[in-house]
Write an enzyme that holds these catalytic residues in place. Structure first.
Site, PDB file in Angstrom:
ATOM      1  N   ASP A 103       0.906  -1.205  -0.020  1.00 18.14           N
ATOM      2  CA  ASP A 103      -0.002   0.034  -0.061  1.00 18.14           C
ATOM      3  C   ASP A 103       0.933   1.169   0.209  1.00 18.14           C
ATOM      4  OD1 ASP A 103      -2.042  -1.438   0.231  1.00 18.14           O
ATOM      5  OD2 ASP A 103      -2.441  -1.460   2.391  1.00 18.14           O
TER       6      ASP A 103
HETATM    7  N1  URA Z   1      -1.399  -6.009   3.576  1.00 14.32           N
HETATM    8  C1  URA Z   1      -1.665  -4.855   3.878  1.00 14.32           C
HETATM    9  O1  URA Z   1      -2.726  -4.603   4.433  1.00 14.32           O
HETATM   10  N2  URA Z   1      -1.145  -3.881   3.183  1.00 14.32           N
HETATM   11  C2  URA Z   1       0.046  -4.195   2.395  1.00 14.32           C
HETATM   12  O2  URA Z   1       0.677  -2.965   2.060  1.00 14.32           O
HETATM   13  C3  URA Z   1       0.525  -5.404   2.258  1.00 14.32           C
HETATM   14  C4  URA Z   1      -0.002  -6.277   2.916  1.00 14.32           C
END
Ligand code: URA
Length: 239
Positions: A103
């Site tokens: 993310d």
């Molecule tokens: N899980 C999440 O919620 N965000 C990420 O960036 C990676 C795994």
């Protein structure tokens, strides 16, 4: 065996015409001797030097990045900066893409490559390549959460999650999460479902590869030969 001009051009740093000129100027050595013609053929494993500096001519490029918060794990975006924007131009020309997404606000280990086949196989859940995340949450992770993760869960929104590892750290406001799959926002959604929303998230490892602690956020380096070998083995082991 591959032509020297093709090998060097595959790095994205020189055109074949550039290589011809470098060779003409006597600036290239390969397999321990000066190269006389840019059409000469060499093994991928031969050491090649330009101006005395080792040049890597592997078929594919693999980079490890410590992704900083604030950048998208994408190859391009009209409005926002992506992790590719951190790389010099010669890497940008090589068709690199992130192996799985983090993310925008997540930090940590992100692999970038142009080896689509191996990347794809590494991401498949059947390859059993565990991803380990460090999460800081609101509230405290408890033993009941650990059991729920271990059993697998179906979230409110219907998302089915395979059994996953959860290890509280210290007072439980931080934890390690180990996932074999990589569904959208999965760590955040699983912890939020348990009433422990994520405040901070960082990926620490992917299969045998650990984030190099010497890399500050935004820094990257090539994978070593040993790391590449371990990655290939991890993918085979999981079958
Ligand atoms: N899980 C999440 O919620 N965000 C990420 O960036 C990676 C795994």
């Amino acid at each position: 065996m591959e032509r020297l001009d093709k090998l060097l051009a595959s790095t994205g740093r020189w055109s074949r015409k550039d290589v011809k000129e470098l060779v003409r100027q006597g600036r290239v050595t390969a397999a321990g001797r000066q190269v006389l013609r840019s059409e000469e053929k060499f093994e991928l494993s031969d050491d090649i030097f330009v101006d005395g500096v080792a040049v890597c001519c592997q078929k594919f490029t693999w980079l490890m990045m410590n992704k900083p918060a604030g950048l998208l794990s994408a190859t391009e975006d009209k409005r926002q900066k992506t992790v590719l924007d951190l790389l010099p131009e010669h890497y940008q020309k090589q068709g690199l893409f992130p192996v799985g997404r983090l993310d925008k606000d997540t930090e940590g280990l992100l692999l970038l490559t142009n080896d689509g086949d191996l990347a794809h196989r590494l991401l498949a859940p059947k390859s059993h390549v565990d991803k380990v995340y460090l999460a800081r949450v609101t509230g405290r992770v408890e033993q009941t959460d650990v059991s729920a993760f271990a059993q697998g869960m179906v979230l409110d929104d219907g998302l089915e999650c395979m059994p996953a590892g959860l290890e509280p750290l210290g007072d439980g406001s931080s934890c390690l999460v180990t996932l074999r799959e990589g569904k959208f926002h999965q760590v955040k959604r699983m912890l939020a479902f348990r009433g422990k929303p994520v405040e901070y998230l960082k990926r620490l490892s992917m299969g045998p590869l650990k984030l190099d602690e010497a890399l500050a956020p935004g820094q990257w380096r090539q994978l070593t030969a040993g790391e590449l070998e371990a990655l290939g083995r991890a993918e085979l082991d999981g079958k």
